[in-house]
Design an enzyme around this catalytic site. Structure first.
Site, PDB file in Angstrom:
ATOM      1  N   GLU A 169       0.840  -1.209   0.000  1.00 46.04           N
ATOM      2  CA  GLU A 169       0.000   0.000   0.000  1.00 46.04           C
ATOM      3  C   GLU A 169       0.874   1.258   0.000  1.00 46.04           C
ATOM      4  OE1 GLU A 169      -3.072  -0.396   3.099  1.00 46.04           O
ATOM      5  OE2 GLU A 169      -4.360  -1.049   1.460  1.00 46.04           O
ATOM      6  N   LYS A 372     -12.488  -1.058  -1.919  1.00 41.21           N
ATOM      7  CA  LYS A 372     -11.696  -0.524  -0.802  1.00 41.21           C
ATOM      8  C   LYS A 372     -12.357   0.749  -0.258  1.00 41.21           C
ATOM      9  CE  LYS A 372      -7.802  -0.386   1.623  1.00 41.21           C
ATOM     10  NZ  LYS A 372      -7.329  -1.473   2.483  1.00 41.21           N
TER      11      LYS A 372
HETATM   12  P1  FAD Z   1      -5.129   1.620  16.778  1.00 43.12           P
HETATM   13  O1  FAD Z   1      -6.155   1.899  15.750  1.00 43.12           O
HETATM   14  O2  FAD Z   1      -3.701   1.662  16.406  1.00 43.12           O
HETATM   15  O3  FAD Z   1      -5.394   2.602  18.014  1.00 43.12           O
HETATM   16  C1  FAD Z   1      -4.581   2.657  19.142  1.00 43.12           C
HETATM   17  C2  FAD Z   1      -4.770   4.007  19.786  1.00 43.12           C
HETATM   18  O4  FAD Z   1      -4.072   4.018  21.042  1.00 43.12           O
HETATM   19  C3  FAD Z   1      -4.179   5.157  18.976  1.00 43.12           C
HETATM   20  O5  FAD Z   1      -5.111   6.227  18.913  1.00 43.12           O
HETATM   21  C4  FAD Z   1      -2.932   5.581  19.757  1.00 43.12           C
HETATM   22  O6  FAD Z   1      -2.618   6.955  19.635  1.00 43.12           O
HETATM   23  C5  FAD Z   1      -3.370   5.245  21.177  1.00 43.12           C
HETATM   24  N1  FAD Z   1      -2.250   5.013  22.076  1.00 43.12           N
HETATM   25  C6  FAD Z   1      -1.166   4.240  21.881  1.00 43.12           C
HETATM   26  N2  FAD Z   1      -0.361   4.256  22.961  1.00 43.12           N
HETATM   27  C7  FAD Z   1      -0.958   5.062  23.863  1.00 43.12           C
HETATM   28  C8  FAD Z   1      -0.640   5.464  25.175  1.00 43.12           C
HETATM   29  N3  FAD Z   1       0.475   5.040  25.809  1.00 43.12           N
HETATM   30  N4  FAD Z   1      -1.481   6.296  25.819  1.00 43.12           N
HETATM   31  C9  FAD Z   1      -2.630   6.740  25.223  1.00 43.12           C
HETATM   32  N5  FAD Z   1      -2.981   6.396  23.988  1.00 43.12           N
HETATM   33  C10 FAD Z   1      -2.160   5.554  23.307  1.00 43.12           C
HETATM   34  N6  FAD Z   1      -6.409  -3.535   8.812  1.00 43.12           N
HETATM   35  C11 FAD Z   1      -7.450  -3.953   8.055  1.00 43.12           C
HETATM   36  O7  FAD Z   1      -8.303  -4.705   8.557  1.00 43.12           O
HETATM   37  N7  FAD Z   1      -7.584  -3.571   6.754  1.00 43.12           N
HETATM   38  C12 FAD Z   1      -6.706  -2.735   6.155  1.00 43.12           C
HETATM   39  O8  FAD Z   1      -6.866  -2.401   4.983  1.00 43.12           O
HETATM   40  C13 FAD Z   1      -5.595  -2.276   6.902  1.00 43.12           C
HETATM   41  N8  FAD Z   1      -4.701  -1.430   6.355  1.00 43.12           N
HETATM   42  C14 FAD Z   1      -3.673  -0.951   7.110  1.00 43.12           C
HETATM   43  C15 FAD Z   1      -2.781  -0.041   6.532  1.00 43.12           C
HETATM   44  C16 FAD Z   1      -1.738   0.481   7.276  1.00 43.12           C
HETATM   45  C17 FAD Z   1      -0.794   1.462   6.645  1.00 43.12           C
HETATM   46  C18 FAD Z   1      -1.577   0.095   8.638  1.00 43.12           C
HETATM   47  C19 FAD Z   1      -0.471   0.682   9.470  1.00 43.12           C
HETATM   48  C20 FAD Z   1      -2.453  -0.809   9.225  1.00 43.12           C
HETATM   49  C21 FAD Z   1      -3.503  -1.348   8.463  1.00 43.12           C
HETATM   50  N9  FAD Z   1      -4.428  -2.241   9.028  1.00 43.12           N
HETATM   51  C22 FAD Z   1      -5.479  -2.705   8.269  1.00 43.12           C
HETATM   52  C23 FAD Z   1      -4.314  -2.646  10.441  1.00 43.12           C
HETATM   53  C24 FAD Z   1      -5.180  -1.747  11.328  1.00 43.12           C
HETATM   54  O9  FAD Z   1      -4.873  -0.393  11.122  1.00 43.12           O
HETATM   55  C25 FAD Z   1      -4.998  -2.087  12.800  1.00 43.12           C
HETATM   56  O10 FAD Z   1      -5.196  -3.467  12.966  1.00 43.12           O
HETATM   57  C26 FAD Z   1      -5.996  -1.309  13.662  1.00 43.12           C
HETATM   58  O11 FAD Z   1      -5.661   0.067  13.632  1.00 43.12           O
HETATM   59  C27 FAD Z   1      -5.981  -1.820  15.110  1.00 43.12           C
HETATM   60  O12 FAD Z   1      -6.880  -1.070  15.874  1.00 43.12           O
HETATM   61  P2  FAD Z   1      -6.589  -0.790  17.418  1.00 43.12           P
HETATM   62  O13 FAD Z   1      -7.775  -0.109  17.972  1.00 43.12           O
HETATM   63  O14 FAD Z   1      -6.114  -2.042  18.067  1.00 43.12           O
HETATM   64  O15 FAD Z   1      -5.339   0.179  17.423  1.00 43.12           O
END
Ligand code: FAD
Length: 401
Positions: A169, A372
């Protein structure tokens, strides 16, 4: 009786959609909910590669969290979590604040895995957060500006480590961004190079052969140099050493070669496996009372041997259940087990084409790119309803910001 306190750590996919569920289902005054996040904006992680290449406007990727909360049932607190005392039921923030909870959700997302390869942690650019990808784009702009002065070809050699989902990507966005930057800086496009370095024998491991072939052909058509079965040995600010003995002069290595759970998780004195926190079928952390964990931070087993992958799709489905399960916990009602339904995977290669599989159907090209966009719109719908989709559609990228 004291009003129970629910605290959510992290306002990513998992944390925000759980908040949405709580907003919908909690009665007024039933619980005090606090959502804590490092920044006051939510970044759409699945589109961070666009911020890295400068192909989407910042306000399309980073959304102000208080604007996303529909009711006053959720209190948002900006702060960085430093630790949690599960015995005292307190969350410690970098500001010195201590937040008490009765029910806790850990949804702190991912960190980048660099596998202790020398120089990568310090020198490679990470696709990790809005800030880290903004740093990639600013660095690329600086390389174009500096090339005008010193004509050093390593400035316009952009290497991407990892040809899995994220790496592909990222390359797709660079293919679209570089011609525009060349025009803006009046530099011949032939002076730029995009190199993909992948340790596996093929790109897009785990995808169908058709998707691999489509992407390989598209990359070749766009002069992307593909190095498969190639490992990075080390990197410096100006070069990348490969295991075939080659040293690539490049000032830009974008690391898309692996993710793991947030490093903070290791500090929490909880059992950790593969950098993530193991959870039971109800998304609760094993061995601690009233603590849930979802998304990339959670190790949730698909079957006896295999964990679910760290994807937004998993995080969203978990969040939809986690909110009701937290409410059931506080009401003393039975919890429901988590069942994952895989709907497919689509990797974009820039704005115009994509590859993947949706509901078992293999897709590629412009139709896949449309799918997408539908997937992205569905997330916005879950987050903020049709009005958020319209608001986001109206945001136009201003050039070179
Ligand atoms: P996140 O969305 O990462 O959220 C975590 C949050 O915690 C963030 O806001 C961060 O700032 C906060 N945080 C972290 N540490 C701290 C702290 N110490 N104190 C306070 N806040 C904190 N998945 C798909 O299913 N389809 C896709 O097409 C896809 N494309 C992707 C493309 C890219 C470039 C990337 C990087 C990932 C992609 N993913 C995709 C994976 C997907 O983005 C993640 O699996 C998803 O974001 C996970 O969600 P989450 O809520 O666990 O974490």
């Amino acid at each position: 009786m004291k009003t129970p306190k629910i605290v959510i750590l992290g306002a990513g996919y998992g944390g925000l959609i759980t908040s949405r569920q709580l907003e919908k289902s909690l009665s007024d005054g039933e619980a005090e909910v606090t959502l804590i996040n490092k920044h006051d904006y939510h970044y759409i992680s699945t589109q961070l590669h666009k911020t890295g290449a400068g192909t989407a406007s910042d306000d399309k990727i980073a959304l102000h969290i208080p604007n996303l909360l529909k009711t006053n049932k959720i209190h948002f607190k900006k702060g960085t979590v430093q630790n949690v005392d599960f015995g005292k039921k307190k969350v410690y923030l970098d500001s010195g604040d201590k937040i008490e909870y009765d029910y806790l959700l850990i949804s702190l997302g991912f960190d980048v895995a660099t596998f202790d390869i020398p120089g990568v942690e310090e020198n490679a650019f990470k696709i990790k957060s809005f800030q880290s990808t903004k740093a990639i784009y600013n660095h690329i702009l600086r390389q174009f500006a500096a090339y005008k002065i010193d004509s050093d070809p390593s400035r316009l050699t952009f290497a991407v480590a990892g040809a899995g989902f994220t790496g592909i990507e990222m390359v797709g966005e660079l293919i679209e961004a570089l011609p525009n930057l060349c025009r803006a800086y009046d530099i011949p496009f032939s002076k730029t190079r995009i190199i993909t370095i992948e340790a596996c024998p093929t790109i897009l491991p785990g995808f169908d052969q058709e998707a691999i072939d489509f992407t390989t052909t598209y990359f070749k058509k766009n002069n992307v140099e593909l190095m498969t079965s190639t490992k990075i040995r080390k990197c410096s600010p100006t070069s990348i050493d490969l295991d075939n003995g080659e040293v690539l002069p490049s000032k830009t290595l974008i690391w898309a070669a692996g993710v793991r759970g947030n490093f903070l998780l290791e500090k929490l004195n909880l059992p950790i496996s593969r950098g993530r926190i193991p959870v039971d079928e109800f998304l609760r952390v094993k061995g601690v009372e009233n603590v849930f964990c979802i998304g990339d931070a959670a190790l949730c087993m698909k079957d006896e041997k295999n964990a679910l992958p760290p994807t937004a799709q998993v995080a969203l489905q978990q969040a939809v259940l986690c909110g009701p399960n937290m409410i059931a916990s506080l009401r003393g009602e039975p919890l429901k087990p988590f069942m994952y339904h895989h709907k497919g995977t689509v990797a974009s290669i820039g704005n115009k084409v994509a590859v993947g599989k949706v509901f078992g159907l293999k897709i590629s090209g412009s139709f896949a790119a449309l799918m997408k966009q539908v997937i992205e719109a569905r997330y916005l719908l879950m987050l903020g309803g049709p009005s958020l989709i319209i608001k986001q559609l109206l945001k136009i990228k201003k050039p070179y910001t």
